[in-house]
Design a protein around this motif. Sequence first.
Motif: not given
Ligand code: SF4
Lengths: 246, 462
Positions: B149, B304-310, B333, B363-365, B367, B369
């Motif tokens: 993403i 989710c802020i769609r950072c892609g870290a996960c 995610i 995950c910065p928020v 979640i 997961l």
């Molecule tokens: S690490 Fe968290 S915020 Fe970032 S894409 Fe994955 S679920 Fe979303």
Amino acid sequence: MKIGLFIPCYVNTVYPEVAIASYKLLTHFGLDVDYPVDQTCCGQPMANAGFENKALPLANRFNSMFETFDYVVAPSGSCVGFVKDSYPKILEKEGCLSEVSSKVYDICEFLHDILKINKLPGRFQHKVSLHNSCHGLRELKLGSASELNIPSFSKVKDLLGLIEGVEVVEPAKIDECCGFGGMFSIEEPAVSICMGQDKIKNHINTGAEFITGPDSSCLMHMGGIIEKQNLPIKTIHVVQILSAGL
Amino acid sequence: MMSTQHSIAAEKFQEDKKQASWHNETLWFVREKRDRMSKSLPEWEELRTIAEKIKLHSVSNLDIYLEEFSKNAEANGVIVHWAKDAKEHNDIVYDILSKHKVKKLVKSKSMLTEECHLNPYLIDKGIDVIESDLGERILQLNHTAPSHIVMPAIHMTRQEVGELFEEKLHTEKGNSDPTYLTRAARASLRNDFLTADAGMTGVNFAVASTGEIVVCTNEGNADMGTSLPDLHIAVMGMEKVIPDHEALSVYTRLLARSATGQPVTTYTSHFKKPKKGGEMHVIIVDNGRSEILTNNEHIKSLNCIRCGACMNTCPVYRRSGGYSYTYFIPGPIGINLGMLKDPHKYTDNVSACSLCYSCNNVCPVKIDLADQIYEWRQNLDSLGAASSSKKMISLGMQFLFTHPTLFNTSLKFTSLINWVPRSMAFGLKEWEEGRSLPKFAKESFTSMWKKGKIKTIKKDEQ
Ligand code: SF4
């Protein structure tokens, strides 16, 4: 202090030496240790595969078997994590409480936090590469996970520091999963094996003779790959090192 | 028997060892950059906690904040639209475009339009749609979908990109130098920016108190795409709304550090009102989100802020690639969002997790997961989507383990295949592919204990 020894099914049958080492360690500190012989499995494999309800009768049995003990101690972080975190949820659905969940400990956690041991006899003149098992690390918090911005600590390393002669090293990608994951290992064999190989390679690159860690399941997975591919490293559970002089 | 579509695709991905290992290492490199960046902020974990709380607060008061946002946006002169699903979203976009007689639309990456399949819809209607994000542009020329993403073309090597550009943009033969290729893409995009009739962007954050939208990019293409044409259409999932600038400051500190390991994205563009003489539209899209709101177990996935870290930390994603997942968002995610979209259709992705829990930690928020994936597995059976062999194994194990006598008797055999119920043999082939089977000890601990051997154990007997 009455201690119930919880020996996960595969440790019982494949790695009894780990169970023996656990017993030796606990009794060395003068504890009253008993082993309920009717124990089998905690139910984690079924739950991770998506059949948590199949673990219900096992959770009930487990509870009644261990309810009279002050502490329940096991040499397997992942099974302990399951009893601690999942039993209350599984039993709650039946309107029952999980008595043992609050008193179950991984043996390293127990030695470190409850007994607070600061001395162990014995030597282990080898270089070992520390394997952080995911559930031990991120569920039981036996150490600080590399993703988090928190002060670094490792209970397992602290304990190994009590043994003379042992040199502890850590692999690159220090906390990466070895790829076992219970049913994951047979459902996703390609990725699982690749993860295991990568992990072992990082352990070997430290120059260590042994991979050691608090969870036999990771060691079993890596051990299987090591044997199949004839790799130049061995696995040893951390309690076997800690009990070397007992 | 045990295979899911994901595991089959993953095995294929693994066949090209060199490429697979490159994919793994490249994404790990980003994860390490993220680690360094996150550790440079002493308050990092606190920020994550605050970010989680703000999102939970915003999504549980979504009606209030969306209303505030739309009221303020309209006061700024923005035209706000509401779309209940993908079709409505696409129709609204087309409606605006056709009113303005738009022939060419320049887009800056939005996963939402991917979710709504907007591009093929518009192209079908004769509109020239140009992706302006470099990664997206590469994929558009290649007619493929994003595999990540944040780094949508991460699965392609620069040689592959070079060859693609040779064919499509007539670049020098054999030149796969990244700077050269980027310049070539820019040059070709410049013309598109100059000739486009409308610009479209996604939305990273919609600020309720001011009615502005915020778009974070590294290439500045959102600005290029919106500053030349008079028409700007911004599309957002309804969970993108946050209360105010203070909240925004939390997310801008977390987003880039988590996504690419930069302190901040190169461009953080705020769009508040239409340019002089122009029009600005915001389309707020539901498309299943309000249903997630009522789902206690999974509501957090709206954080989710769609950072892609996960994805970058996920050991399975890194070794199986974005295309191994059947949902258009891969990784931890994506497994969850796919199941929320259609649990029957996307159930195969649930196997793509070793439950290592690393995603929860990055995950910065915050979640949860992995916990959610675990919960999905518990639901597969009632969805009729559980693997029958896994079910048999689990049943067999339950039987064995609730009968200790049988368990202990079966321990007398010497190999696992005799020990586990026959159904377990389903998994043996897979296990043995790359691993030796664990061997039984001569005597189990239980048996030694019963014989009283343990209590008399002395030094050196081990
Ligand atoms: S690490 Fe968290 S915020 Fe970032 S894409 Fe994955 S679920 Fe979303």
